[in-house]
Design a protein around this motif. Sequence first.
Motif, mmCIF file in Angstrom:
data_model
loop_
_atom_site.group_PDB
_atom_site.id
_atom_site.type_symbol
_atom_site.label_atom_id
_atom_site.label_comp_id
_atom_site.label_asym_id
_atom_site.label_seq_id
_atom_site.Cartn_x
_atom_site.Cartn_y
_atom_site.Cartn_z
ATOM 1 N N VAL A 1 30.793 30.444 -6.638
ATOM 2 C CA VAL A 1 31.099 31.880 -6.610
ATOM 3 C C VAL A 1 29.941 32.668 -7.218
ATOM 4 C CG1 VAL A 1 32.572 33.674 -7.611
ATOM 5 C CG2 VAL A 1 33.615 31.650 -6.582
ATOM 6 N N LEU B 1 30.673 34.784 -0.314
ATOM 7 C CA LEU B 1 31.485 35.018 -1.516
ATOM 8 C C LEU B 1 32.972 34.882 -1.235
ATOM 9 C CD1 LEU B 1 31.677 35.781 -4.471
ATOM 10 C CD2 LEU B 1 31.519 38.197 -3.810
ATOM 11 N N GLU C 1 33.851 31.139 -0.980
ATOM 12 C CA GLU C 1 33.793 30.451 -2.264
ATOM 13 C C GLU C 1 34.896 30.930 -3.201
ATOM 14 O OE1 GLU C 1 32.149 27.928 -2.481
ATOM 15 O OE2 GLU C 1 30.639 28.149 -0.919
ATOM 16 N N ALA C 2 35.215 32.233 -3.147
ATOM 17 C CA ALA C 2 36.306 32.756 -3.970
ATOM 18 C C ALA C 2 37.639 32.149 -3.553
ATOM 19 C CB ALA C 2 36.360 34.280 -3.873
#
Length: 208
Positions: free
Chosen positions: A159, A171, A174-175
């Motif tokens: 992140v 992002l 990954e979040a």
Amino acid sequence: MSSNEIKFDEKGLVPAIVQDAETLEVLTLAYMNKESLEKTQETGETWFYSRSRQELWHKGETSGNTQTVVDIKYDCDKDALLVLVNPKGPACHTGAVSCFTQGVTERKTSLGDYEILQTLETVIQKREKERPEGAYTTYLFEKGVDKILKKVGEESSEVIIAAKNRSHEELKWEAADLLYHLQVLLVEQGLPFKEVLKTLEERHKDRS
């Protein structure tokens, strides 16, 4: 509250609105007769009357998604019930947290937009209990807390990297991975996600 106080209709039924006692989200609308209301009061879990099958049914008897009763209220006319519960899993037969997921008017956002977090928790809890072969979540639980913690750490780093790269596409992926692994950790620790939300709410109240 006595069942004798309730005004049942000509078929001996009364509508029962079921609401999450913590989030206050409306979960479902069902019907009770005198017997199912009394069984609900006696057992502390919701019982309803099926108009299609014409028989009593215990919520969660087959699915395991029971509802522990916190309180039962009736309206001013005594012809409708509000049942406050702590749900163990989704309320809807579709697997959704609430039966009320479809909107008839446009909206920007609502609690329904975050329903996936509750659904994800339910799926992870089921994986932890059943351990289906070949499932990644099963793999994490079998490897134990050290493996889960390692993944939380790795995803946190991912992140950070995605944010440094200024990539919204990277992002958001990954979040999402981080939220998933965090949910796995919470389930492994036996900490309901709603407790985290309650903490956030309490902090907000203290600072507002």
